[in-house]
Design a protein around this motif. Structure first.
Motif, short mmCIF file in Angstrom:
data_model
loop_
_atom_site.label_atom_id
_atom_site.label_comp_id
_atom_site.label_asym_id
_atom_site.label_seq_id
_atom_site.Cartn_x
_atom_site.Cartn_y
_atom_site.Cartn_z
N VAL A 36 94.70 34.44 49.16
CA VAL A 36 94.61 33.12 48.52
C VAL A 36 94.03 32.09 49.50
CG1 VAL A 36 95.97 31.17 47.66
CG2 VAL A 36 96.45 33.49 46.85
N THR A 37 94.50 32.11 50.73
CA THR A 37 94.02 31.17 51.74
C THR A 37 92.52 31.35 51.98
OG1 THR A 37 96.17 31.13 52.87
CG2 THR A 37 94.25 30.43 54.15
N LYS A 38 92.09 32.60 52.06
CA LYS A 38 90.66 32.89 52.29
C LYS A 38 89.81 32.44 51.11
CE LYS A 38 91.55 36.91 55.24
NZ LYS A 38 91.47 38.40 55.35
N LEU A 39 90.31 32.68 49.89
CA LEU A 39 89.54 32.31 48.70
C LEU A 39 89.43 30.80 48.56
CD1 LEU A 39 90.93 34.86 46.07
CD2 LEU A 39 88.65 34.85 47.11
N LYS A 40 90.50 30.09 48.88
CA LYS A 40 90.47 28.63 48.79
C LYS A 40 89.51 28.01 49.80
CE LYS A 40 95.09 27.75 46.86
NZ LYS A 40 96.41 27.12 47.08
N ALA A 41 89.24 28.75 50.87
CA ALA A 41 88.33 28.23 51.90
C ALA A 41 86.87 28.42 51.53
CB ALA A 41 88.62 28.93 53.23
N LEU A 42 86.59 29.20 50.48
CA LEU A 42 85.21 29.46 50.08
C LEU A 42 84.71 28.38 49.12
CD1 LEU A 42 85.40 33.31 49.36
CD2 LEU A 42 84.60 32.18 51.44
N ALA A 119 99.73 50.83 44.96
CA ALA A 119 98.55 50.39 44.23
C ALA A 119 98.28 48.91 44.50
CB ALA A 119 98.75 50.62 42.74
N ILE A 120 99.33 48.12 44.57
CA ILE A 120 99.18 46.69 44.86
C ILE A 120 98.54 46.49 46.23
CG2 ILE A 120 100.48 44.58 45.41
CD1 ILE A 120 102.49 45.45 43.23
N GLY A 121 99.01 47.25 47.21
CA GLY A 121 98.42 47.16 48.54
C GLY A 121 96.95 47.50 48.53
N GLY A 122 96.59 48.48 47.71
CA GLY A 122 95.18 48.87 47.60
C GLY A 122 94.33 47.77 46.99
N VAL A 123 94.85 47.12 45.97
CA VAL A 123 94.12 46.04 45.31
C VAL A 123 93.93 44.86 46.26
CG1 VAL A 123 94.24 44.30 43.48
CG2 VAL A 123 94.84 46.67 42.98
N ILE A 124 94.97 44.51 46.97
CA ILE A 124 94.87 43.41 47.94
C ILE A 124 93.84 43.74 49.02
CG2 ILE A 124 96.12 42.12 49.72
CD1 ILE A 124 98.64 42.41 48.00
N GLY A 125 93.83 45.01 49.45
CA GLY A 125 92.84 45.44 50.43
C GLY A 125 91.43 45.31 49.91
N GLN A 126 91.22 45.64 48.64
CA GLN A 126 89.90 45.50 48.03
C GLN A 126 89.48 44.04 47.95
OE1 GLN A 126 89.05 48.08 44.48
NE2 GLN A 126 91.17 48.73 44.77
N MET A 127 90.43 43.17 47.67
CA MET A 127 90.12 41.74 47.64
C MET A 127 89.65 41.25 49.01
SD MET A 127 93.20 40.07 45.36
CE MET A 127 93.20 40.18 43.57
N SER A 128 90.36 41.65 50.04
CA SER A 128 89.99 41.24 51.40
C SER A 128 88.62 41.77 51.78
CB SER A 128 91.04 41.75 52.40
OG SER A 128 92.29 41.13 52.18
N SER A 129 88.35 43.01 51.38
CA SER A 129 87.04 43.61 51.68
C SER A 129 85.93 42.88 50.95
CB SER A 129 87.04 45.09 51.28
OG SER A 129 87.95 45.82 52.07
N ALA A 130 86.20 42.49 49.71
CA ALA A 130 85.18 41.77 48.93
C ALA A 130 84.86 40.42 49.58
CB ALA A 130 85.67 41.56 47.50
N ILE A 131 85.89 39.75 50.05
CA ILE A 131 85.68 38.45 50.72
C ILE A 131 84.85 38.65 51.99
CG2 ILE A 131 86.83 36.55 51.93
CD1 ILE A 131 89.21 36.99 50.00
N THR A 132 85.16 39.70 52.73
CA THR A 132 84.41 40.01 53.96
C THR A 132 82.96 40.30 53.63
OG1 THR A 132 86.38 40.90 55.06
CG2 THR A 132 84.24 41.57 55.93
N ASP A 133 82.73 41.05 52.56
CA ASP A 133 81.36 41.39 52.14
C ASP A 133 80.59 40.14 51.74
OD1 ASP A 133 81.86 44.05 52.59
OD2 ASP A 133 82.24 44.55 50.49
N PHE A 134 81.26 39.21 51.07
CA PHE A 134 80.59 37.98 50.67
C PHE A 134 80.21 37.15 51.90
CE2 PHE A 134 81.00 33.38 49.90
CZ PHE A 134 79.96 33.20 49.01
N ILE A 135 81.14 37.03 52.81
CA ILE A 135 80.88 36.24 54.02
C ILE A 135 79.75 36.84 54.84
CG2 ILE A 135 81.87 35.51 56.23
CD1 ILE A 135 84.56 35.25 54.82
N SER A 136 79.67 38.18 54.84
CA SER A 136 78.61 38.85 55.61
C SER A 136 77.27 38.82 54.90
CB SER A 136 79.01 40.30 55.90
OG SER A 136 79.03 41.06 54.69
#
Length: 214
Positions: A36-42, A119-136
């Motif tokens: 949430v913190t990362k998304l709000k910063a975008l 499964a929840i941990g996996g979804v959260i991990g995918q979210m973080s990866s997506a944010i990293t991909d966008f930033i890169s």
């Protein structure tokens, strides 16, 4: 009186029930908060609704962690009550005894939702990866919004499973306590009825549909 002296010494020294579940759920709450913190910063429009969904899920994970810790803290007492309630039901309904009561009451800390939390941990991990991909620069803004939206829906579905589990266990705990209370009352009634002094009171206050069986 006989009991396991080694267990007694361990309990006296401060040993108590433990489980990794509260910590796992707490980590999920923390990790979803980081997302949430990362998304709000975008500087991206279209994420607010998804952020709200993730924040709601974060609250559910915190609630589940607290519930699981309460279950751990009371595991011995509640397991005993579940077993007693099982024995009463088995005797009254003439059904074979099983572990269904214990599983229904304590499933949150005995593996019933482990796959959901994974499964929840996996979804959260995918979210973080997506944010990293966008930033890169390897993911576009529209792709990120769509990806987060899809993952937020998946997260919400899994969070609902945990919320339902909390509700079901609390209801079952209440039912088990009620069964134990009723059993204790029956034992007390029979004991008082067999005592001359107690029977004098019971005869005046008990309804006929109970006295006819005494």
């Amino acid at each position: 009186m006989q009991f396991n002296i080694d267990v007694f010494k361990a309990v006296k020294a401060g040993a108590s029930a433990v489980s990794p579940v509260p910590g796992i759920a707490s980590t999920l709450a923390g990790d979803s908060g980081d997302v949430v913190t990362k998304l709000k910063a975008l500087p991206i429009e279209g994420l607010s609704e998804h952020i709200t969904t993730i924040e709601q899920c974060q609250g559910t994970f915190t609630n589940f962690s607290n519930h699981a810790q309460d279950q751990v803290d009371n595991a011995i007492q509640r397991s005993s009550i579940a077993q007693t309630a099982k024995q009463v039901e088995s005797y009254v309904d003439q059904i074979p005894p099983s572990c269904l009561n214990t599983e229904a009451m304590m499933g949150s800390i005995t593996g019933a939702v482990d796959s959901v939390m994974s499964a929840i941990g996996g979804v959260i991990g995918q979210m973080s990866s997506a944010i990293t991909d966008f930033i890169s620069g390897s993911m576009s803004e529209s792709e990120l919004v769509a990806m987060i939206g899809t993952l937020a829906s998946e997260l919400q579905a899994s969070a609902s499973v945990l919320a339902d589990k909390i509700k079901a266990e609390l209801e079952f705990i209440e039912e088990a306590f009620a069964a134990l209370k009723n059993m204790s009352m029956v034992i007390s009634i029979e004991s008082m009825w067999n005592d001359p002094c107690g029977q004098a009171v019971m005869d005046k206050v008990l309804p006929d549909n109970i006295k006819e069986f005494l």
